[in-house]
Design an enzyme around this catalytic site. Structure first.
Site, PDB file in Angstrom:
ATOM      1  N   GLU A 190      10.316  30.011 -37.447  1.00 19.51           N
ATOM      2  CA  GLU A 190       9.378  29.556 -38.478  1.00 19.51           C
ATOM      3  C   GLU A 190       9.929  29.692 -39.907  1.00 19.51           C
ATOM      4  OE1 GLU A 190       5.488  31.203 -37.616  1.00 19.51           O
ATOM      5  OE2 GLU A 190       5.331  29.995 -35.792  1.00 19.51           O
ATOM      6  N   GLU A 307       6.136  28.065 -29.154  1.00 22.01           N
ATOM      7  CA  GLU A 307       4.921  28.866 -29.339  1.00 22.01           C
ATOM      8  C   GLU A 307       3.728  27.937 -29.382  1.00 22.01           C
ATOM      9  OE1 GLU A 307       4.668  31.623 -32.593  1.00 22.01           O
ATOM     10  OE2 GLU A 307       6.791  32.196 -32.439  1.00 22.01           O
TER      11      GLU A 307
END
Length: 530
Positions: A190, A307
């Site tokens: 991320e 995810e």
């Protein structure tokens, strides 16, 4: 005047009777209009099992715990995930990197070896997330989470490249090139959430990716590397464009999505998350990512959502609620073939981003709680793993129907209803006893069955059925569970069939049954040929 008034009253009464009758018929139709009709002889091909390709875990160091390993072995046995992905492979608590007094790198892979040896021993594979930065190699001090993952770029990109190359060589020597060819190497986590997970810019992430990808490929060109592992399905076109224009290796796209609004990087759920009411939540991101890849200069790239979940905070009670089971299945069904994998975040509440948690049910991400008690979400995956290898033609959008070559048939169906009221958040709503309302009947009709006897096993998840959080509420939410309470909750929520029936199929080969269903029920019919 009185006569006209009387006529008006009679007309209104007749109209109301007619409308009332229509309402009864409408309700009757609504309760019976869901039909799942399949034929054993009409298939669409091999079942797409992208739902069990990968599962998430918190951080690598947690994987050295005995209870973590015991839970993963159970999850592998009953849900059959193929890969596992986690943060923190290179952080200081894994003891990977150090420099001597002259600044020379020192490498140590003993902790990684212990972890990966175990993962491979239970027939799983690592989805290798390369991060975070070892402090001795970091350009700054900023960290994230209780366990302090360093999120700064390397102080020396050449030393970072050497570390990744040396680690890749180590994997090759220890496990063999053929094994490592089957792994995935993902660069960072991320980086678009800056400064949370990455203090650098997008350009600096692409530089990190470039050095990392070339280091891996220098060991073996067949090893798979990808990214950008972004939050919110971001940077997909930009990553492809960068790699294409600069001739940087890219074998797959990875990114993330969650099903709530507000509260990014909210470890304790204090902002208040809200389950997204949009039908395309989660699945819309996945489908759009696939579309972006298809329109790019690299249209055949694999797409891995490394995810995903209903919520992005490990303090969201929806994770513990029976609502999650149907939610998971609904989103996976909507995704269809758009992704190569959908890695649920995560398999266990042994997860310490916010530090050790102080209660057995706190809204953690896990399919299992810290004591290894199965939550409703667990059964979405264990039921999916009971499906056969061949998918049957089926027009119902909230079900799968499958078969095995031995004559067994499986029908997995559910109702997902977002019952979250307006002007209330998940942390306020899902912490209470939430009875489910009836949703009528589902008519199950299976044709083409082989003549003979079957054992029909019926499995279910729903309100007060494999619903551990409601059981926990009935215990007045003790902050700690004693051994007897743990064992009792495990027994109440063990996923065994709620009913078994002997079914005899005649020469017509047809089975039919009406089954009452409530909001957010998940039901599996498993026909076992005798």
């Amino acid at each position: 005047m009185k006569r006209n008034l009387l006529l008006l009253i009679i007309i209104l009464c007749l109209t109301n009777v007619t409308l009332f009758g229509q309402g009864i018929n409408a309700n009757k139709t609504a309760s019976m209009d869901r039909i799942i009709k399949v034929d054993y002889n009409k298939s669409v091909g091999k079942l797409n099992t992208m739902f069990k390709e990968c599962i998430g875990a918190g951080r690598a160091n947690e994987g050295l715990r005995a209870d973590w390993q015991q839970q993963l072995a159970l999850v592998k046995k009953e849900c059959d995930f193929k890969y596992i992905r986690m943060h923190g492979l290179l952080t200081d608590d894994m003891g990977v990197y150090h420099e001597d007094s002259k600044g020379n790198p020192q490498y140590n892979y003993q902790y990684i070896d212990a972890l990966y040896d175990f993962i491979l021993s239970i027939k799983m594979k690592p989805f290798v997330e390369l991060g975070f930065m070892p402090s001795a190699l970091a350009s700054g001090n900023q960290t994230i989470f209780w366990w302090k993952g360093n999120v700064t770029p390397p102080k020396d990109y050449k030393k970072w490249e050497d570390l990744i190359r040396n680690l890749t060589i180590h994997f090759t020597e220890r496990y063999g090139a053929d094994e490592v060819k089957s792994w995935y190497f993902e660069v960072w986590n991320e980086p678009n959430l800056s400064p949370g997970f990455w203090t650098g810019t997008q350009a600096e992430y692409f530089k990190l990716y470039d050095y990392t990808a070339r280091a891996i490929k220098s060991v073996n060109a067949a090893y798979k590397v990808g990214g950008p592992a972004t939050a919110g399905a971001a940077w997909v076109p930009e990553t492809i464009d960068f790699c294409n224009k600069n001739n940087v290796p890219l074998d797959f796209i990875s990114t993330h999505t969650y099903g709530v609004k507000q509260g990014y990087l909210d470890e304790f759920g204090t902002t208040g998350t809200v389950l997204n009411k949009e039908e395309s939540s989660v699945s819309g991101d996945v489908i759009n990512s696939r579309r972006q890849i298809s329109k790019s200069a690299m249209p055949n790239l694999e797409l891995h959502y490394t995810e995903w979940s209903s919520s992005y905070t490990p303090a969201d009670p929806i994770h513990d609620s029976y609502h999650s089971a149907a939610y998971i299945l609904q989103k996976l069904k909507q995704v269809a073939n758009a992704a190569n994998s959908m890695s649920y975040w995560v398999f266990t509440d042994i997860f310490e981003e916010a530090g050790p948690r102080f209660t057995p049910f706190h809204g953690g991400f896990g399919l299992l709680n810290t004591q290894g008690i199965k939550k409703p979400a667990y059964f979405s995956y264990s039921f999916l793993n009971k499906l056969g290898e061949t998918e049957l033609q089926n027009e119902d959008t909230s079900s799968w129907a499958t078969k095995n070559t031995n004559g067994n048939v499986q029908v997995l169906f559910w109702d997902f209803t977002n019952t979250l009221p307006d002007a209330i958040n998940n942390q306020q709503y899902y912490i209470q006893d939430l009875p489910s309302k009836p949703k009528g009947k589902v008519k199950i009709e299976v044709a083409g069955l082989q003549k003979g006897n079957y054992k029909l096993e019926i499995y279910k998840v729903g309100y007060k059925v494999n619903d551990v959080y409601t059981d926990y509420l009935a215990m007045n939410k003790p902050n700690q569970l004693n051994l007897q309470q743990v064992n009792n909750l495990k027994q109440l929520n063990n996923g065994s069939p709620i009913a078994t029936e002997k079914v005899t199929i005649d020469s017509k080969g047809i089975y039919s049954k009406d089954f009452k269903i409530n909001e957010n029920d998940v039901v599996l019919f498993n026909f076992v040929k005798q």
